[in-house]
Design a protein around this motif. Structure first.
Motif, PDB file in Angstrom:
ATOM      1  N   GLY A  36     -34.957  -7.124 -52.008  1.00 47.20           N
ATOM      2  CA  GLY A  36     -34.436  -7.031 -53.580  1.00 47.20           C
ATOM      3  C   GLY A  36     -34.156  -8.588 -53.837  1.00 47.20           C
ATOM      4  O   GLY A  36     -34.224  -8.618 -55.107  1.00 47.20           O
ATOM      5  N   LEU A  37     -34.165  -9.563 -52.952  1.00 47.27           N
ATOM      6  CA  LEU A  37     -34.082 -10.827 -53.367  1.00 47.27           C
ATOM      7  C   LEU A  37     -35.218 -11.282 -54.159  1.00 47.27           C
ATOM      8  O   LEU A  37     -35.096 -11.989 -55.140  1.00 47.27           O
ATOM      9  CB  LEU A  37     -33.839 -11.702 -52.210  1.00 47.27           C
ATOM     10  CG  LEU A  37     -32.578 -11.645 -51.403  1.00 47.27           C
ATOM     11  CD1 LEU A  37     -32.547 -12.655 -50.197  1.00 47.27           C
ATOM     12  CD2 LEU A  37     -31.424 -11.772 -52.191  1.00 47.27           C
ATOM     13  N   LEU A  38     -36.578 -10.907 -53.758  1.00 50.43           N
ATOM     14  CA  LEU A  38     -37.572 -10.996 -54.638  1.00 50.43           C
ATOM     15  C   LEU A  38     -37.563 -10.461 -56.189  1.00 50.43           C
ATOM     16  O   LEU A  38     -37.997 -11.267 -57.081  1.00 50.43           O
ATOM     17  CB  LEU A  38     -38.831 -10.565 -54.001  1.00 50.43           C
ATOM     18  CG  LEU A  38     -39.167 -11.085 -52.400  1.00 50.43           C
ATOM     19  CD1 LEU A  38     -40.266 -10.190 -52.115  1.00 50.43           C
ATOM     20  CD2 LEU A  38     -39.671 -12.630 -52.470  1.00 50.43           C
ATOM     21  N   ALA A  39     -37.241  -9.443 -56.409  1.00 50.09           N
ATOM     22  CA  ALA A  39     -36.963  -8.579 -57.547  1.00 50.09           C
ATOM     23  C   ALA A  39     -35.917  -9.481 -58.396  1.00 50.09           C
ATOM     24  O   ALA A  39     -35.978  -9.825 -59.501  1.00 50.09           O
ATOM     25  CB  ALA A  39     -36.416  -7.139 -57.622  1.00 50.09           C
ATOM     26  N   LEU A  40     -34.712  -9.850 -57.559  1.00 47.27           N
ATOM     27  CA  LEU A  40     -33.820 -10.661 -58.381  1.00 47.27           C
ATOM     28  C   LEU A  40     -34.132 -11.981 -58.912  1.00 47.27           C
ATOM     29  O   LEU A  40     -33.857 -12.591 -60.004  1.00 47.27           O
ATOM     30  CB  LEU A  40     -32.232 -10.829 -57.601  1.00 47.27           C
ATOM     31  CG  LEU A  40     -31.637  -9.711 -57.227  1.00 47.27           C
ATOM     32  CD1 LEU A  40     -30.391  -9.957 -56.250  1.00 47.27           C
ATOM     33  CD2 LEU A  40     -31.076  -9.179 -58.682  1.00 47.27           C
ATOM     34  N   ARG A  41     -35.242 -12.725 -58.207  1.00 46.58           N
ATOM     35  CA  ARG A  41     -35.673 -13.892 -58.399  1.00 46.58           C
ATOM     36  C   ARG A  41     -36.558 -13.809 -59.609  1.00 46.58           C
ATOM     37  O   ARG A  41     -36.519 -14.618 -60.471  1.00 46.58           O
ATOM     38  CB  ARG A  41     -36.406 -14.431 -57.086  1.00 46.58           C
ATOM     39  CG  ARG A  41     -37.168 -15.726 -57.458  1.00 46.58           C
ATOM     40  CD  ARG A  41     -38.083 -16.321 -56.489  1.00 46.58           C
ATOM     41  NE  ARG A  41     -39.036 -15.317 -56.331  1.00 46.58           N
ATOM     42  CZ  ARG A  41     -40.209 -15.492 -55.401  1.00 46.58           C
ATOM     43  NH1 ARG A  41     -40.074 -16.410 -54.485  1.00 46.58           N
ATOM     44  NH2 ARG A  41     -41.123 -14.577 -55.322  1.00 46.58           N
ATOM     45  N   GLU A  42     -37.167 -12.627 -59.596  1.00 47.94           N
ATOM     46  CA  GLU A  42     -38.077 -12.273 -60.859  1.00 47.94           C
ATOM     47  C   GLU A  42     -37.342 -12.117 -61.992  1.00 47.94           C
ATOM     48  O   GLU A  42     -37.729 -12.641 -63.308  1.00 47.94           O
ATOM     49  CB  GLU A  42     -39.131 -11.148 -60.098  1.00 47.94           C
ATOM     50  CG  GLU A  42     -39.997 -10.771 -61.462  1.00 47.94           C
ATOM     51  CD  GLU A  42     -41.422 -11.789 -61.288  1.00 47.94           C
ATOM     52  OE1 GLU A  42     -41.799 -11.964 -62.537  1.00 47.94           O
ATOM     53  OE2 GLU A  42     -41.490 -12.569 -60.420  1.00 47.94           O
ATOM     54  N   VAL A  43     -36.154 -11.441 -62.211  1.00 50.11           N
ATOM     55  CA  VAL A  43     -35.397 -11.092 -63.049  1.00 50.11           C
ATOM     56  C   VAL A  43     -34.738 -12.759 -63.739  1.00 50.11           C
ATOM     57  O   VAL A  43     -34.775 -12.841 -64.861  1.00 50.11           O
ATOM     58  CB  VAL A  43     -34.430 -10.064 -62.772  1.00 50.11           C
ATOM     59  CG1 VAL A  43     -33.237 -10.215 -63.907  1.00 50.11           C
ATOM     60  CG2 VAL A  43     -34.563  -8.935 -62.552  1.00 50.11           C
ATOM     61  N   GLU A  44     -34.399 -13.151 -62.661  1.00 53.89           N
ATOM     62  CA  GLU A  44     -33.846 -14.591 -63.128  1.00 53.89           C
ATOM     63  C   GLU A  44     -34.990 -15.366 -63.957  1.00 53.89           C
ATOM     64  O   GLU A  44     -34.602 -16.236 -64.866  1.00 53.89           O
ATOM     65  CB  GLU A  44     -33.174 -15.388 -61.971  1.00 53.89           C
ATOM     66  CG  GLU A  44     -32.394 -16.619 -61.989  1.00 53.89           C
ATOM     67  CD  GLU A  44     -33.218 -17.801 -62.651  1.00 53.89           C
ATOM     68  OE1 GLU A  44     -32.828 -18.397 -63.755  1.00 53.89           O
ATOM     69  OE2 GLU A  44     -34.084 -18.011 -62.088  1.00 53.89           O
ATOM     70  N   ARG A  45     -36.068 -15.549 -63.264  1.00 52.31           N
ATOM     71  CA  ARG A  45     -37.035 -16.409 -64.086  1.00 52.31           C
ATOM     72  C   ARG A  45     -37.297 -15.804 -65.191  1.00 52.31           C
ATOM     73  O   ARG A  45     -37.839 -16.723 -66.185  1.00 52.31           O
ATOM     74  CB  ARG A  45     -38.454 -16.340 -62.978  1.00 52.31           C
ATOM     75  CG  ARG A  45     -38.333 -16.981 -61.804  1.00 52.31           C
ATOM     76  CD  ARG A  45     -39.547 -16.970 -61.071  1.00 52.31           C
ATOM     77  NE  ARG A  45     -39.858 -17.971 -60.017  1.00 52.31           N
ATOM     78  CZ  ARG A  45     -40.666 -17.843 -59.040  1.00 52.31           C
ATOM     79  NH1 ARG A  45     -41.653 -17.193 -59.026  1.00 52.31           N
ATOM     80  NH2 ARG A  45     -40.651 -18.719 -58.104  1.00 52.31           N
ATOM     81  N   ARG A  46     -37.807 -14.578 -65.287  1.00 50.04           N
ATOM     82  CA  ARG A  46     -37.977 -14.195 -66.760  1.00 50.04           C
ATOM     83  C   ARG A  46     -36.754 -14.158 -67.806  1.00 50.04           C
ATOM     84  O   ARG A  46     -37.058 -14.415 -69.040  1.00 50.04           O
ATOM     85  CB  ARG A  46     -38.305 -12.423 -66.660  1.00 50.04           C
ATOM     86  CG  ARG A  46     -39.545 -12.287 -65.956  1.00 50.04           C
ATOM     87  CD  ARG A  46     -40.077 -11.014 -65.727  1.00 50.04           C
ATOM     88  NE  ARG A  46     -41.493 -10.713 -65.253  1.00 50.04           N
ATOM     89  CZ  ARG A  46     -42.319 -10.001 -65.568  1.00 50.04           C
ATOM     90  NH1 ARG A  46     -42.090  -9.181 -66.504  1.00 50.04           N
ATOM     91  NH2 ARG A  46     -43.385  -9.928 -64.927  1.00 50.04           N
ATOM     92  N   LEU A  47     -35.531 -14.107 -67.300  1.00 50.93           N
ATOM     93  CA  LEU A  47     -34.314 -14.165 -68.459  1.00 50.93           C
ATOM     94  C   LEU A  47     -34.038 -15.438 -68.298  1.00 50.93           C
ATOM     95  O   LEU A  47     -33.408 -15.976 -69.238  1.00 50.93           O
ATOM     96  CB  LEU A  47     -33.401 -13.169 -67.960  1.00 50.93           C
ATOM     97  CG  LEU A  47     -33.628 -11.847 -67.829  1.00 50.93           C
ATOM     98  CD1 LEU A  47     -32.431 -11.172 -67.259  1.00 50.93           C
ATOM     99  CD2 LEU A  47     -34.236 -11.155 -69.191  1.00 50.93           C
ATOM    100  N   GLY A  48     -34.478 -16.493 -67.499  1.00 52.77           N
ATOM    101  CA  GLY A  48     -34.080 -17.859 -67.469  1.00 52.77           C
ATOM    102  C   GLY A  48     -32.395 -18.040 -67.356  1.00 52.77           C
ATOM    103  O   GLY A  48     -31.814 -18.710 -68.117  1.00 52.77           O
TER     104      GLY A  48
END
Length: 78
Positions: A36-48
């Motif tokens: 789930g950390l990978l998904a959270l990292r992706e969300v943070e990157r996309r939303l900034g």
């Protein structure tokens, strides 16, 4: 007779990791949640999120002495 439930559809639009497709689903049973950390990292990157939050905080540090941007520090803490 066991009840069968259709699994939820995967979340579209996630970037691949190591050349492999990333599919987020929530029907894994007793699997590790570390992925789930990978998904959270992706969300943070996309939303900034870290960059947007850092823009709201006054950084009192001397710019010439800063090694790590405030956004990077926030991202690490998230």
């Amino acid at each position: 007779m066991p009840v069968t439930v259709d699994p939820p559809p995967p979340l579209p639009g996630l970037s691949s990791v190591g050349g492999k497709l990333l599919i987020a689903r929530f029907d894994g049973g007793q699997l590790s949640s570390d992925g789930g950390l990978l998904a959270l990292r992706e969300v943070e990157r996309r939303l900034g999120i870290a960059d947007r939050l850092a823009a709201c905080i006054d950084d009192p540090r001397s710019p010439e002495r800063v090694r790590h941007r405030l956004a990077a520090i926030l991202r690490f803490r998230m």
